[in-house]
Design an enzyme around this catalytic site. Structure first.
Site, PDB file in Angstrom:
ATOM      1  N   ARG A 213     -10.784 -16.009 -21.033  1.00  0.00           N
ATOM      2  CA  ARG A 213     -10.767 -16.842 -19.495  1.00  0.00           C
ATOM      3  C   ARG A 213      -9.259 -17.008 -19.039  1.00  0.00           C
ATOM      4  NH1 ARG A 213     -14.182 -20.372 -22.567  1.00  0.00           N
ATOM      5  NH2 ARG A 213     -16.572 -20.516 -21.644  1.00  0.00           N
ATOM      6  N   LYS A 235      -4.605  -9.464  -6.514  1.00  0.00           N
ATOM      7  CA  LYS A 235      -6.107  -8.942  -6.146  1.00  0.00           C
ATOM      8  C   LYS A 235      -6.517  -7.927  -7.281  1.00  0.00           C
ATOM      9  CE  LYS A 235      -6.803  -9.230  -1.301  1.00  0.00           C
ATOM     10  NZ  LYS A 235      -7.361  -8.873   0.064  1.00  0.00           N
ATOM     11  N   GLU A 277      -0.333   2.577   3.733  1.00  0.00           N
ATOM     12  CA  GLU A 277      -0.076   1.271   3.485  1.00  0.00           C
ATOM     13  C   GLU A 277       1.290   0.848   4.105  1.00  0.00           C
ATOM     14  OE1 GLU A 277      -2.356  -0.887   2.939  1.00  0.00           O
ATOM     15  OE2 GLU A 277      -3.825   0.010   1.687  1.00  0.00           O
ATOM     16  N   LYS A 319       4.676  -7.772   1.638  1.00  0.00           N
ATOM     17  CA  LYS A 319       3.399  -8.457   0.944  1.00  0.00           C
ATOM     18  C   LYS A 319       3.747  -9.577   0.269  1.00  0.00           C
ATOM     19  CE  LYS A 319      -0.580  -7.716  -0.854  1.00  0.00           C
ATOM     20  NZ  LYS A 319      -1.069  -6.347  -1.737  1.00  0.00           N
ATOM     21  N   GLU A 329      -6.073 -15.473   0.523  1.00  0.00           N
ATOM     22  CA  GLU A 329      -6.901 -14.959   1.715  1.00  0.00           C
ATOM     23  C   GLU A 329      -7.573 -15.785   2.364  1.00  0.00           C
ATOM     24  OE1 GLU A 329      -9.391 -10.994   2.338  1.00  0.00           O
ATOM     25  OE2 GLU A 329      -7.417 -10.695   1.447  1.00  0.00           O
ATOM     26  N   ARG A 333      -3.490 -13.813   4.970  1.00  0.00           N
ATOM     27  CA  ARG A 333      -3.533 -12.632   4.083  1.00  0.00           C
ATOM     28  C   ARG A 333      -4.539 -11.251   4.528  1.00  0.00           C
ATOM     29  NH1 ARG A 333      -3.461 -12.522  -2.666  1.00  0.00           N
ATOM     30  NH2 ARG A 333      -3.319 -10.116  -2.797  1.00  0.00           N
ATOM     31  N   HIS A 340      -8.910  -1.672   6.841  1.00  0.00           N
ATOM     32  CA  HIS A 340      -9.648  -1.384   5.650  1.00  0.00           C
ATOM     33  C   HIS A 340     -11.296  -1.546   5.798  1.00  0.00           C
ATOM     34  CE1 HIS A 340      -5.554  -1.417   4.305  1.00  0.00           C
ATOM     35  NE2 HIS A 340      -5.913  -1.762   2.894  1.00  0.00           N
ATOM     36  N   HIS A 344     -13.253   1.004   3.674  1.00  0.00           N
ATOM     37  CA  HIS A 344     -13.847   0.647   2.759  1.00  0.00           C
ATOM     38  C   HIS A 344     -15.417   1.233   3.066  1.00  0.00           C
ATOM     39  CE1 HIS A 344     -11.471  -2.682   1.214  1.00  0.00           C
ATOM     40  NE2 HIS A 344     -10.821  -1.736   1.060  1.00  0.00           N
TER      41      HIS A 344
END
Length: 456
Positions: A213, A235, A277, A319, A329, A333, A340, A344
């Site tokens: 955890r 992330k 980026e 960033k 986010e 963010r 993207h 993706h």
């Protein structure tokens, strides 16, 4: 369509100030005002349903004034506080990600793997698991183990070498990390170390978030992509056959250590991929940085060490500031994801690893810029500048021919930025350095962009 009253708007001025303070105007609004500035600026957020985020040109705002030695608070550094020739790599630059008691440093410099104290100060227990891949292990695993154990016999290091590539960023590979940790009888005081590019960083971070955890982890990114983007901000995750990065967690590292010397062994294609980026930061929030890139892209492609160090530092500052303001986010963010959603879809459509992430992001940014122009939100000079700088970086300006309109739509329908069935996109709006995160746009423009870049 969302109504104009149902939105969240951020506006950050490029004016800098040495101090800042928070003022609550009333129960529904929050202002961030900068003191001792010739033109005080404000960050204003209305606490209503976030459908649209507007991010104006900011550089880096003065949210924090501390500067200690070579330490730079990401939110206190001027846009162009130093030229590349003034950037020293002898002492690491430190960019701070300000998250209260979970804040952490990003160390940037040459030869940092030869400075054991940087890593060891962030290892709190006696057991370490270094997760890397077959390519990076041969180059840097021994150096990292030496840095972790030099002068400290109490540290015991295990290592796990995974196959290299985006196609291995999945549940089966993730289980190998858990298998190794459990077989090694690691406990909650252990530290995971991610040594590699974005794939290793994302998977190792996700494993650290889930094992027992949650255990500590450290990022040692070895690609431009990871150094300027994926290693910063917490992330973590893996891909699913139906979509990229759909399974994961927000989980912050103890530190990020960027040894710029690791870029000496990076293939040219990987180097260029990471610059996508870097270009993104200039487009969405840092026009002065974009202008610097236009003048210095050839130096970056030639691996000029001063140019690379500056580009990495400036990207990390951008960033870190955004993450400090919006870690999970909830709105702001998301603007870091320019292009993207299209990207993706490309990565999923052609198969993970066929196109590098930065290559897909480059094509995706071109599509987002095209759509912004069709909406009348930017002028054609920005379109031309985007095409020009991507060509300089030897990055694609169109998706692969295999992509169809239906392929784009089916993957974009499960994008993480979909809310209540509404696809929200990051688009440019206004002068260079301004963008919006919104679902309030003419769907005709999206259809026209898809038809212009994909087969019907």
């Amino acid at each position: 369509m969302a109504s104009s009253a149902n939105h969240l708007s951020f506006s950050l001025s490029s004016e800098l100030a040495p101090h800042s303070s928070l003022h609550r105007a009333n129960s529904s609004e929050l202002f961030l005002r900068f003191q001792n500035s010739p033109a005080p600026s404000s960050l204003r957020s209305s606490f209503v349903s976030p459908v649209k985020i507007e991010l104006n040109r900011v550089g880096v705002s003065a949210l924090k004034a501390s500067r200690i030695g070579s330490r730079i608070s990401a939110s206190s550094t001027p846009v162009m506080d130093q030229s590349p020739s003034q950037t020293s790599s002898l002492v690491p630059t430190i960019v701070e990600v300000d998250l209260g008691n979970r804040s952490y440093p990003i160390y940037i410099g040459s030869g940092l793997l030869q400075q054991p104290e940087l890593l060891q100060r962030h290892v709190h227990g006696k057991r370490v698991l270094v997760v890397t891949n077959t390519t990076v292990a041969a180059l840097y695993l021994d150096k990292v183990v030496e840095a972790l154990t030099h002068g400290n016999t109490n540290i015991s290091v295990e290592s796990l070498i995974l196959p290299d590539g985006e196609k291995y960023k999945n549940m089966d590979t993730l289980m190998k990390v858990f298998d190794k940790a459990i077989e090694s009888r690691l406990d909650r005081r252990c530290t995971f170390v991610a040594l590699g590019g974005g794939v290793i960083g994302d998977m190792c971070g996700f494993a650290a978030a889930a094992f027992l955890r949650g255990v500590n982890f450290i990022q040692i990114p070895t690609t431009v992509m990871a150094q300027v983007d994926s290693s910063v901000g917490g992330k973590t995750g893996i891909n699913h056959p139906l979509g990229k990065n759909l399974i994961g967690a927000f989980y912050q590292p103890q530190c990020v250590l960027i040894d710029t010397d690791t870029l000496n062994t990076l293939p040219d294609r990987e180097l260029a991929s990471g610059f996508a980026e870097v270009i993104k930061y200039g487009l969405i929030r840092d026009d002065k940085f974009f202008e610097w890139q236009e003048k210095n892209m050839l130096a970056l492609m030639a691996r000029d060490p001063d140019a690379l160090a500056y580009a990495i530092k400036r990207s990390c500052e951008n960033k870190a500031e955004v993450v400090s303001l919006d870690e999970k986010e909830s709105g702001l963010r998301a603007t870091l994801n320019l292009g993207h959603t299209f990207a993706h879809a490309i990565e999923t459509g052609v198969g993970y690893g066929e196109w590098l992430h930065g290559e897909a992001v480059a094509a995706g940014m071109v599509m987002a810029v095209d759509m912004s122009y069709r909406l009348g939100w930017i002028d054609d000079s920005i379109v031309k500048r985007v095409h020009s700088i991507l060509k300089q970086a030897k990055l694609p300006i169109a998706p692969p021919e295999i992509m169809t309109v239906e392929m784009f739509k089916s993957v974009m329908a499960v994008d993480k930025k979909v809310a209540d069935g509404l696809l929200r996109l990051i688009l440019l709006k206004g002068p260079l350095g301004n963008c919006v995160f919104t679902g309030d746009y003419d769907r005709k423009a999206l259809d026209e962009t898809l038809r212009a870049f994909a087969n019907c």
